[in-house]
Design a protein around this motif. Sequence first.
Motif, short mmCIF file in Angstrom:
data_model
loop_
_atom_site.label_atom_id
_atom_site.label_comp_id
_atom_site.label_asym_id
_atom_site.label_seq_id
_atom_site.Cartn_x
_atom_site.Cartn_y
_atom_site.Cartn_z
N UNK A 140 -0.27 -2.90 18.90
CA UNK A 140 0.88 -2.86 17.98
C UNK A 140 0.40 -2.96 16.53
N UNK A 141 -0.51 -3.90 16.31
CA UNK A 141 -1.01 -4.09 14.95
C UNK A 141 -1.67 -2.83 14.42
N UNK A 142 -2.48 -2.19 15.25
CA UNK A 142 -3.20 -1.00 14.78
C UNK A 142 -2.27 0.16 14.51
N UNK A 143 -1.28 0.33 15.40
CA UNK A 143 -0.31 1.40 15.15
C UNK A 143 0.43 1.11 13.85
N UNK A 144 0.74 -0.16 13.64
CA UNK A 144 1.38 -0.55 12.38
C UNK A 144 0.53 -0.18 11.19
N UNK A 145 -0.78 -0.43 11.29
CA UNK A 145 -1.68 -0.15 10.18
C UNK A 145 -1.77 1.35 9.90
N UNK A 146 -1.85 2.16 10.94
CA UNK A 146 -2.06 3.58 10.67
C UNK A 146 -0.76 4.34 10.39
N UNK A 147 0.38 3.87 10.87
CA UNK A 147 1.64 4.60 10.68
C UNK A 147 2.53 3.94 9.63
N UNK A 148 2.82 2.67 9.87
CA UNK A 148 3.85 1.99 9.09
C UNK A 148 3.38 1.65 7.68
N UNK A 149 2.16 1.09 7.60
CA UNK A 149 1.66 0.61 6.31
C UNK A 149 1.56 1.74 5.28
N UNK A 150 0.95 2.89 5.62
CA UNK A 150 0.92 3.98 4.63
C UNK A 150 2.31 4.45 4.25
N UNK A 151 3.22 4.47 5.22
CA UNK A 151 4.59 4.92 4.97
C UNK A 151 5.27 4.00 3.95
N UNK A 152 5.14 2.70 4.16
CA UNK A 152 5.76 1.74 3.24
C UNK A 152 5.12 1.85 1.85
N UNK A 153 3.79 2.00 1.83
CA UNK A 153 3.09 2.10 0.54
C UNK A 153 3.55 3.33 -0.24
N UNK A 154 3.71 4.45 0.47
CA UNK A 154 4.06 5.69 -0.20
C UNK A 154 5.52 5.74 -0.63
N UNK A 155 6.42 5.19 0.19
CA UNK A 155 7.84 5.40 -0.10
C UNK A 155 8.52 4.18 -0.72
N UNK A 156 8.03 2.97 -0.45
CA UNK A 156 8.71 1.79 -0.97
C UNK A 156 7.86 1.05 -1.99
N UNK A 157 6.63 1.45 -2.16
CA UNK A 157 5.78 0.79 -3.14
C UNK A 157 5.07 -0.43 -2.58
N UNK A 158 4.31 -1.10 -3.42
CA UNK A 158 3.54 -2.25 -2.97
C UNK A 158 2.31 -1.81 -2.21
#
Lengths: 287, 278
Positions: free
Chosen positions: A118-136
Amino acid sequence: MKISQDRVIGWVLLAVAFSALSSLALITTFIFKEGVPIILKQGVGNFLFSNDWYPGEGKFGILAMIVGSLFVTLGAMFIGAIFGFGCAIVLTQFCPRRLVSIIKPAIELLAGIPSVVYGSIGVVILVPFIRDYLGGPGLSVLAASIVLGIMVLPTVTSISVDALQAVPRAYREGSIALGATQWQTTWMVVLKAARSGLVAAFILGMGRAVGETMAVIMVAGNTLEIPLGLTSPVRTLTSNIALEMGYASGAHRQALFATGVVLFVIIMVLNTIALAVSHSKAAGGRR
Amino acid sequence: MRISPANTQRIMVVALWTLAAMTVFTLLFILGYVLYHGLPHVTWSFLTESPRRMGKEGGIFPMIVGTAMVAGLAVLIAGPIGVATAIYLTEYTREGKITAIIRFGADCLAGIPSIIFGLFGFVFFVITLGMGLSVMAGALTLAIMVLPTIIRTSEEAIRAVPRSFSDVSMGLGATRWQTVTRVVLRSASPGIVTGIVLSIGRCISETAALMLTAGSALRMPHSALDSCRTLALHFYTLMREGISPAHAWATASVLIVVILLINLVAYWLMRRFVARTV
């Protein structure tokens, strides 16, 4: 002497049956023995409500992690409860039998997936998405909440399904016969009757979320500041222990055990509430 | 504007089914992602060789052995204890104070997070008992962790055996112990095995507790007192330290395939069990 043989076996089994309880006692003793002295040395208030975590200087304050755990858990429960209860309602009220035999094992399988995945999928999918679209930085309260929300969903669902199934059929049939729609029946009758079981499901899910470690380490960012928003990075109580245990020694290690003590107390409070609530449910069911 | 009950019904049905569909989609996505990125790198040599250069090259054989040793030992220890507890709770006593206390212990144990088990295992097995970071310390820690699951599933399985079975056996002059071992446990075995199989799955996917108790040695564990690195921890290390994403996902897909198989076996056993008791 057949009778006495049975009695002896009974005593042996009783002794073995206490192993779960004695393990619990051992765990409590050792965690507290390692952790409590440093809390007392720092002062309870200082340990819990100060934000200075400088192991090198012997300063241990875990406020940021307590707030971090709180934020992440609330976020996770927001997602976990909506999806968990939703799935439970679908499975028990709206779903044809054939589909139940697909959705239910799928949710059980979700519980079996290792947290590091779960953590790894979060790192490769979710984290870049949040960084690109929501900032931070992407590694954030939000990422941790979403990942944890998915992870607690199976717990919430399976306990709620049990609670919803325990509602007598007559309640449902009576409501439908009075002309209520299926949703009105679910909302006003079934959910109300299963209320205490649903509360227990929510609280046990919360316990899972507070205690989860590896997935959170991977997606939460682990900075030592009190998070200011959904996109700020956080460190939770659990990740503090797992991150620093590898190289800690002396007072630093004791402080990590002290973090464990705080976590342990939180979990025990949540468990006790859940147990009390579900026992009152059992009493209500017999009525 | 008030929405009519019929429309609320329609809206809610759509909303709820969307939630359920998204959940199933999430599962399929995770499985698909891991297998898509990992399976192409899973070769025979990957499964049978030792890792080289911290896991950048070579395979994962020592991790497979380590995982099997830890999970196997844990279940070997917790299985008999859990089943014995369940037998005591169901066959050898009446509901009362003692059963309430035992159940309370198991329920509390079930809620404790794995990192706390890790801390305990570290200070108790690794340091106090002097086992060091080892397969044994990891297995004992996990044994305590899965004990409540085994107790609960075995208890349910034993309770599902019709009372008349043991009544007949006792009526024919068998002792309680003979009845339990030859009649009750035999009928309950698929249910008990399901619990044990699911516990193996939990041991295999555990990471936090093992990081603190079994260590992270890349070498092959030759005895129960050697340190070992399990598949899940190996995957975490490869991923987190960016050593080799390809090998990381390959390790994860081995892990996922094993978990899938375990769940299939459990599901199949459960169906057989339900079919027999109903």
